[in-house]
Design a protein around this motif. Structure first.
Motif, PDB file in Angstrom:
ATOM      1  N   ILE A   1     -13.301  -9.238   2.994  1.00  0.00           N
ATOM      2  CA  ILE A   1     -13.930  -8.269   3.906  1.00  0.00           C
ATOM      3  C   ILE A   1     -14.906  -7.389   3.147  1.00  0.00           C
ATOM      4  CG2 ILE A   1     -13.470  -6.208   5.291  1.00  0.00           C
ATOM      5  CD1 ILE A   1     -10.898  -7.625   6.238  1.00  0.00           C
ATOM      6  N   ILE A   2     -14.487  -6.901   2.001  1.00  0.00           N
ATOM      7  CA  ILE A   2     -15.361  -6.029   1.219  1.00  0.00           C
ATOM      8  C   ILE A   2     -16.596  -6.780   0.734  1.00  0.00           C
ATOM      9  CG2 ILE A   2     -15.488  -4.704  -0.938  1.00  0.00           C
ATOM     10  CD1 ILE A   2     -12.544  -3.971  -0.500  1.00  0.00           C
ATOM     11  N   ALA A   3     -16.419  -8.066   0.419  1.00  0.00           N
ATOM     12  CA  ALA A   3     -17.542  -8.884  -0.056  1.00  0.00           C
ATOM     13  C   ALA A   3     -18.367  -9.462   1.093  1.00  0.00           C
ATOM     14  CB  ALA A   3     -17.019 -10.013  -0.938  1.00  0.00           C
ATOM     15  N   ARG A   4     -18.044  -9.089   2.340  1.00  0.00           N
ATOM     16  CA  ARG A   4     -18.757  -9.562   3.532  1.00  0.00           C
ATOM     17  C   ARG A   4     -18.633 -11.081   3.703  1.00  0.00           C
ATOM     18  NH1 ARG A   4     -18.903  -4.617   2.986  1.00  0.00           N
ATOM     19  NH2 ARG A   4     -20.689  -3.263   3.487  1.00  0.00           N
ATOM     20  N   GLU A   5     -17.468 -11.644   3.358  1.00  0.00           N
ATOM     21  CA  GLU A   5     -17.250 -13.087   3.453  1.00  0.00           C
ATOM     22  C   GLU A   5     -16.346 -13.480   4.610  1.00  0.00           C
ATOM     23  OE1 GLU A   5     -15.700 -14.153  -0.338  1.00  0.00           O
ATOM     24  OE2 GLU A   5     -17.620 -13.936  -1.391  1.00  0.00           O
ATOM     25  N   ASP A   6     -15.774 -12.490   5.313  1.00  0.00           N
ATOM     26  CA  ASP A   6     -14.928 -12.777   6.467  1.00  0.00           C
ATOM     27  C   ASP A   6     -15.826 -12.830   7.706  1.00  0.00           C
ATOM     28  OD1 ASP A   6     -13.235 -12.574   8.739  1.00  0.00           O
ATOM     29  OD2 ASP A   6     -11.633 -11.769   7.484  1.00  0.00           O
ATOM     30  N   LEU A   7     -16.140 -14.025   8.172  1.00  0.00           N
ATOM     31  CA  LEU A   7     -17.130 -14.196   9.238  1.00  0.00           C
ATOM     32  C   LEU A   7     -16.697 -13.543  10.549  1.00  0.00           C
ATOM     33  CD1 LEU A   7     -18.223 -17.897   8.617  1.00  0.00           C
ATOM     34  CD2 LEU A   7     -19.269 -15.788   7.790  1.00  0.00           C
ATOM     35  N   GLU A   8     -15.416 -13.648  10.874  1.00  0.00           N
ATOM     36  CA  GLU A   8     -14.957 -13.054  12.139  1.00  0.00           C
ATOM     37  C   GLU A   8     -15.030 -11.530  12.069  1.00  0.00           C
ATOM     38  OE1 GLU A   8     -11.172 -15.082  12.198  1.00  0.00           O
ATOM     39  OE2 GLU A   8     -11.821 -16.214  13.969  1.00  0.00           O
ATOM     40  N   PHE A   9     -14.664 -10.956  10.943  1.00  0.00           N
ATOM     41  CA  PHE A   9     -14.773  -9.504  10.779  1.00  0.00           C
ATOM     42  C   PHE A   9     -16.243  -9.077  10.885  1.00  0.00           C
ATOM     43  CE2 PHE A   9     -14.916  -5.437   8.677  1.00  0.00           C
ATOM     44  CZ  PHE A   9     -13.700  -4.836   8.995  1.00  0.00           C
ATOM     45  N   GLU A  10     -17.140  -9.877  10.271  1.00  0.00           N
ATOM     46  CA  GLU A  10     -18.562  -9.547  10.315  1.00  0.00           C
ATOM     47  C   GLU A  10     -19.091  -9.617  11.743  1.00  0.00           C
ATOM     48  OE1 GLU A  10     -20.341  -8.337   7.723  1.00  0.00           O
ATOM     49  OE2 GLU A  10     -18.349  -8.380   6.789  1.00  0.00           O
ATOM     50  N   ARG A  11     -18.589 -10.590  12.531  1.00  0.00           N
ATOM     51  CA  ARG A  11     -19.016 -10.664  13.928  1.00  0.00           C
ATOM     52  C   ARG A  11     -18.588  -9.423  14.698  1.00  0.00           C
ATOM     53  NH1 ARG A  11     -18.108 -16.366  13.468  1.00  0.00           N
ATOM     54  NH2 ARG A  11     -15.911 -16.138  14.014  1.00  0.00           N
TER      55      ARG A  11
ATOM     56  N   ILE B   1     -12.412  -3.526  16.169  1.00  0.00           N
ATOM     57  CA  ILE B   1     -12.485  -4.150  14.842  1.00  0.00           C
ATOM     58  C   ILE B   1     -11.111  -4.149  14.185  1.00  0.00           C
ATOM     59  CG2 ILE B   1     -13.362  -3.835  12.488  1.00  0.00           C
ATOM     60  CD1 ILE B   1     -16.004  -2.898  13.710  1.00  0.00           C
ATOM     61  N   MET B   2     -10.442  -2.990  14.193  1.00  0.00           N
ATOM     62  CA  MET B   2      -9.144  -2.862  13.523  1.00  0.00           C
ATOM     63  C   MET B   2      -8.064  -3.682  14.225  1.00  0.00           C
ATOM     64  SD  MET B   2      -9.516  -1.304  10.809  1.00  0.00           S
ATOM     65  CE  MET B   2     -10.285   0.004   9.868  1.00  0.00           C
ATOM     66  N   ARG B   3      -8.080  -3.693  15.550  1.00  0.00           N
ATOM     67  CA  ARG B   3      -7.066  -4.433  16.295  1.00  0.00           C
ATOM     68  C   ARG B   3      -7.208  -5.936  16.040  1.00  0.00           C
ATOM     69  NH1 ARG B   3      -8.274  -2.479  20.771  1.00  0.00           N
ATOM     70  NH2 ARG B   3      -6.813  -0.727  20.741  1.00  0.00           N
TER      71      ARG B   3
ATOM     72  N   GLN C   1      -4.498  -8.447  14.018  1.00  0.00           N
ATOM     73  CA  GLN C   1      -3.966  -9.634  14.692  1.00  0.00           C
ATOM     74  C   GLN C   1      -4.297 -10.911  13.924  1.00  0.00           C
ATOM     75  OE1 GLN C   1      -5.519  -9.361  18.672  1.00  0.00           O
ATOM     76  NE2 GLN C   1      -4.185  -7.632  19.229  1.00  0.00           N
ATOM     77  N   ARG C   2      -5.552 -11.016  13.456  1.00  0.00           N
ATOM     78  CA  ARG C   2      -5.936 -12.205  12.682  1.00  0.00           C
ATOM     79  C   ARG C   2      -5.166 -12.274  11.373  1.00  0.00           C
ATOM     80  NH1 ARG C   2     -11.292 -10.795  14.213  1.00  0.00           N
ATOM     81  NH2 ARG C   2     -11.584  -9.859  12.157  1.00  0.00           N
ATOM     82  N   LEU C   3      -4.984 -11.120  10.743  1.00  0.00           N
ATOM     83  CA  LEU C   3      -4.284 -11.090   9.460  1.00  0.00           C
ATOM     84  C   LEU C   3      -2.844 -11.565   9.622  1.00  0.00           C
ATOM     85  CD1 LEU C   3      -4.607 -10.324   6.486  1.00  0.00           C
ATOM     86  CD2 LEU C   3      -3.798  -8.017   7.056  1.00  0.00           C
ATOM     87  N   LEU C   4      -2.178 -11.112  10.697  1.00  0.00           N
ATOM     88  CA  LEU C   4      -0.799 -11.523  10.925  1.00  0.00           C
ATOM     89  C   LEU C   4      -0.719 -13.020  11.220  1.00  0.00           C
ATOM     90  CD1 LEU C   4       2.182 -10.916  11.331  1.00  0.00           C
ATOM     91  CD2 LEU C   4       1.671 -10.276  13.715  1.00  0.00           C
ATOM     92  N   GLU C   5      -1.628 -13.506  12.052  1.00  0.00           N
ATOM     93  CA  GLU C   5      -1.615 -14.934  12.375  1.00  0.00           C
ATOM     94  C   GLU C   5      -1.861 -15.773  11.129  1.00  0.00           C
ATOM     95  OE1 GLU C   5      -0.726 -16.336  15.243  1.00  0.00           O
ATOM     96  OE2 GLU C   5      -0.289 -14.266  15.875  1.00  0.00           O
ATOM     97  N   TRP C   6      -2.758 -15.297  10.269  1.00  0.00           N
ATOM     98  CA  TRP C   6      -3.059 -16.049   9.040  1.00  0.00           C
ATOM     99  C   TRP C   6      -1.862 -16.048   8.088  1.00  0.00           C
ATOM    100  CZ3 TRP C   6      -3.799 -14.296   3.867  1.00  0.00           C
ATOM    101  CH2 TRP C   6      -4.286 -15.283   3.006  1.00  0.00           C
ATOM    102  N   VAL C   7      -1.191 -14.880   7.988  1.00  0.00           N
ATOM    103  CA  VAL C   7      -0.017 -14.791   7.116  1.00  0.00           C
ATOM    104  C   VAL C   7       1.055 -15.772   7.574  1.00  0.00           C
ATOM    105  CG1 VAL C   7       1.930 -13.301   6.488  1.00  0.00           C
ATOM    106  CG2 VAL C   7      -0.402 -12.454   6.289  1.00  0.00           C
ATOM    107  N   LYS C   8       1.184 -15.936   8.878  1.00  0.00           N
ATOM    108  CA  LYS C   8       2.204 -16.844   9.407  1.00  0.00           C
ATOM    109  C   LYS C   8       1.935 -18.306   9.042  1.00  0.00           C
ATOM    110  CE  LYS C   8       3.664 -14.048  13.382  1.00  0.00           C
ATOM    111  NZ  LYS C   8       3.737 -13.990  14.867  1.00  0.00           N
ATOM    112  N   THR C   9       0.703 -18.600   8.693  1.00  0.00           N
ATOM    113  CA  THR C   9       0.377 -19.993   8.326  1.00  0.00           C
ATOM    114  C   THR C   9       0.568 -20.265   6.837  1.00  0.00           C
ATOM    115  OG1 THR C   9      -1.970 -19.496   7.883  1.00  0.00           O
ATOM    116  CG2 THR C   9      -1.366 -20.062  10.148  1.00  0.00           C
TER     117      THR C   9
END
Length: 817
Positions: A508-518, A585-587, A591-599
């Protein structure tokens, strides 16, 4: 190959077995490239071994091939460059033959046009017209006479090449098609044997119109699939002919290259020769199978400067190879040919050189070999310390000198000439390589390429076998082992969890998370759109009403009061947008972070150990609520600053202060609301000048930095704390595991047994393949290149617990060592 080495009959299957084992191990697949192994295998089992003779136009390639085969198969003459490809393969004496492919008329016309341009002649009309052809031949003959003979200058050589091309077209018109390349067998052309067909093909006019020659002739050098390939010069006048040679150099079918270089005569490497050597390096099918021939070495006998430059070139650029040969193909080949002649045919003048001796006006021409032979005898210095006392007399013609010298000194002088030409040493070296060294070298290269792979497979299988054999075979032992590993597993899960979250934060800090950037781009768009909407719909009259409504004793309001109301209104409206989309953005992030952790693997491992997620989902909900509150507060603080004008708003010399003064002057014309309402466009422009820089700074840098810092300072500590908390769940994990571990242990023991059987099967396949390959290598006495076998003597050393101060028993210590 399998007939000579029956132990190598299954070479391809054995190598492919090793490559298939590699493909079954994902861990090893990325560590080893199979490209070189596949190339080496193809060369080792290929039925043909193509040796390409490559070099510049008129470097002597054809002459060297003739010298190697000790028979005049190929046409060779100075100044004559065609696009003829020549392949020479093995055949028994009874099956010798040649297949001839002719140039098309369009290709011949292209070559005629090119040579005419070089000679400064104009081609008017079609070469099918006899008057056009005869006219060009006459002009070319005039050039030869003006130059004093066809070999007297480069200009004369090109004129002769044009004559040969035109004569070849006329004489073979019925065999030449307009666009296609027609192919004829030896029988179709009426030749009963290879010698007659070769004489036809070697004739200059015929050679000029041939595109490809495929010889099948008897010679020990061609056995074992050896194919000699002669191609156009790399600097051939027709570019497509030169390209043909370069393509062949890059062709995987090419196995070796004999480069014929001209620095002995020219002094330096040409650009084309340098490019040729570089292209050879790029073909993995060639490797180090390159022979460097510096032809026309006789030129250095007469020029000390050329000799020194050649020596310097070899020492500087070819010092890493021993395959360097200095030859004179002309002297060596024709020297071997005139050994069969006598004084009765004037040592070849009336047989071998008949066509060259015929001159203009009945006078004899001097064949090039005769000129070079006389020069060798008189000026080379090669005969100074020899028993030959040869004189070249000025009162005799070159041909007379030649006949007299050979009559006086005969075969011994010819033998000396052949030795000095370097052809014999070159022939011996190539013959030794192709008949004795080639096959063992191909297998040595294959074994060398296989060696790293075999070592890798051996170490991997030994490690797998050792690990599986060391696993408990009883259920209770397996349970105990699993419980012993529990604490370490929890530590690993905690570390992986922290690493995963840190990775996401850094993206996120490096601007590499495309969904966050959207999501953040959406916030930017909404803020800009809202500001545009507010500026377009802002009502000065409504602001004026609010200002007067706040002061019941007054019936009018100053311009500044209206401006204040506008600042409050726009700031609050923008604040609502920033809060809404900042929370989106935060919500979405949580949600994405939790779903990703589950994988992730660590989440699944945690579930296996605890039967649940250990509170991760609940912690993420708390994290989401916290971030929503923080981003709301940050958005409100950010927009609260919009109420105050920017300091630069009042800077002297800026458009904003100018606009402010103009608007103030306009609204001061009367005390009623009319003057302020009339100034509405100017007030909107004034608000735009103030708000646009504020909003731009927010969405471009300031608010993004706030969000990045907010995520980093909340998510990373959460991961670090969870890494500590998860270790506190040891008792809970142990209790849960004890409920299911017996069944797991039983399944794991069974799985380990299956895995061990699979490893043993792979080891058996490996050993069978390697044993076959080693047998093949042994049949060639290549013992040093043998590949490693996997044996059963890998010792599994149990763990020894030694108290401080104790010594290992001598017997056990020596066994371990």
């Amino acid at each position: 190959m399998s007939q000579d080495y029956p132990q190598c009959a299954n070479l391809k299957d054995q190598v492919n077995a090793l490559l298939q084992l590699l493909q079954q191990e994902p861990h090893l697949r990325t560590q080893y490239s199979t490209r070189e192994i596949e190339h080496s295998l193809n060369k080792a089992i290929a039925p043909k071994f193509e040796i390409v003779f490559a070099g510049a136009f008129s470097a002597g390639k054809s002459m060297l091939i003739n010298a190697l085969l000790e028979r005049e198969l190929l046409y060779s003459a100075e100044g004559h460059a065609t696009g003829t490809e020549c392949y020479i393969e093995y055949a028994t004496p009874e099956e010798e033959r040649v297949v001839l492919t002719f140039l098309s008329e369009s290709e011949i016309r292209e070559q005629v046009q090119l040579v005419c341009q070089r000679l400064g002649l104009s081609l008017e009309g079609n070469i099918n017209q006899s008057d056009v052809t005869e006219g060009l031949k006459t002009k070319a003959q005039n050039i030869i006479e003006q130059e004093g003979g066809e070999s007297k200058s480069e200009y004369a050589k090109q004129a002769k090449a044009l004559i040969l091309l035109l004569e070849g077209f006329q004489q073979n018109r019925d065999r030449i098609a307009t666009l296609e390349n027609k192919i004829y067998s030896m029988d179709q052309l009426g030749f009963s044997n290879l010698s007659k067909a070769a004489d036809y093909a070697r004739r200059g006019s015929n050679s000029a119109v041939l595109k490809r020659l495929q010889y099948y002739c008897y010679h020990p050098l061609l056995e074992d699939g050896n194919v000699l390939v002669d191609l156009p010069g790399i600097d051939a006048p027709v570019q497509k002919d030169a390209d043909l040679t370069y393509r062949k150099i890059e062709d995987p079918e090419t196995s070796a290259v004999i480069t014929i270089l001209k620095p002995a005569a020219a002094g330096d490497m040409t650009t084309e020769e340098t490019e040729l050597l570089e292209k050879i390096k790029t073909n993995p099918g060639i490797r180090d199978r390159v022979f460097y021939v510096f032809n026309r070495i006789d030129q250095t006998w007469y020029n000390a400067q050329l000799r020194q430059r050649l020596d310097n070139l070899i020492q500087s650029q070819f010092r890493d190879t021993t395959r360097i040969y200095k030859t004179s193909g002309l002297l060596g080949f024709y020297g071997s040919q005139i050994k069969q002649t006598t004084g009765r045919d004037r040592f070849g003048l009336d047989s071998i050189f008949t066509a060259s001796v015929k001159g203009i006006g009945g006078e004899e021409e001097t064949p090039q070999f005769v000129s070079e032979f006389n020069n060798y005898c008189a000026n080379s210095g090669k005969l100074t310390s020899s028993p030959f006392r040869v004189s070249v007399n000025s009162y005799e013609t070159a041909n007379e000198n030649y006949v007299r010298i050979l009559s006086e000194w005969g075969t011994p002088l010819i033998e000396q000439l052949i030795t000095d030409s370097g052809i014999e040493s070159f022939r011996r070296a190539i013959t030794q390589y192709l008949t004795e060294e080639k096959r063992p070298q191909l297998f040595t290269t294959l074994a060398s390429d296989l060696q790293p792979l075999c070592i890798g497979l051996k170490n991997y299988y030994n490690s797998q076998r050792q690990d599986l054999q060391s696993q408990p075979r009883e259920i209770d032992a397996m349970k105990a082992q699993e419980l012993d590993k529990l604490n370490q597993q929890l530590q690993t899960i905690g570390g992986q969890f922290e690493a995963h979250l840190s990775q996401k934060v850094n993206q996120i800090i490096a601007r590499e998370d495309l969904e966050f950037e959207r999501d953040f781009t959406l916030l930017k768009q909404q803020m800009v759109a809202k500001l545009d909407e507010l500026l377009q719909t802002f009502s000065v009259l409504d602001a004026y009403k609010k200002a007067t409504g706040s002061h019941s004793r007054n019936s009018t309001a100053p311009f500044l009061a209206v401006l204040v109301e506008a600042l409050y209104s726009l700031s609050n409206e923008l604040e609502d947008v920033l809060v809404e989309y900042g929370q989106i953005i935060m919500r979405n992030f949580c949600q994405r972070l939790l779903e990703w952790v589950k994988t992730t693997e660590c989440y699944r491992d945690l579930y296996r150990l605890l039967g649940k997620d250990g509170g991760i989902e609940q912690q993420f909900k708390h994290l989401e609520q916290l971030l929503l509150e923080l981003v709301e507060n940050a958005a409100r603080a950010e927009c609260d600053r919009y109420v105050r004008e920017s300091p630069r708003f009042y800077n002297e010399g800026t458009f904003s202060i100018y606009q402010f003064r103009q608007t103030l002057q306009q609204t001061s014309q009367s005390y009623g609301a009319e003057s302020i309402v009339e100034a509405e466009p100017a007030i909107r422009q004034l608000l735009k000048l103030d708000f646009e820089p504020k909003v731009s700074a927010t969405i471009r840098s300031e608010f993004r930095q706030v969000i990045d810092n907010m995520i980093k300072t909340r998510v990373i500590p959460l991961a670090q704390q969870y890494r500590v908390d998860i270790l506190q769940k040891y008792d809970q994990a142990r209790a849960y595991l004890e409920q299911t571990l017996e069944k797991e242990a039983e399944l794991k023991i069974a799985q380990n047994e299956r895995n061990l059987e699979e490893v043993e099967e792979k080891i058996a396949i490996y050993n069978e393949a390697v044993q076959g390959l080693n047998a093949c290598l042994q049949s060639m006495n290549l013992y040093s290149g043998q590949l490693p076998m996997i044996t059963n003597d890998v010792v599994i050393i149990p763990e020894l617990v030694v108290e401080a101060g104790e010594e290992l028993p001598q017997e056990e210590s020596s066994d371990i060592l």
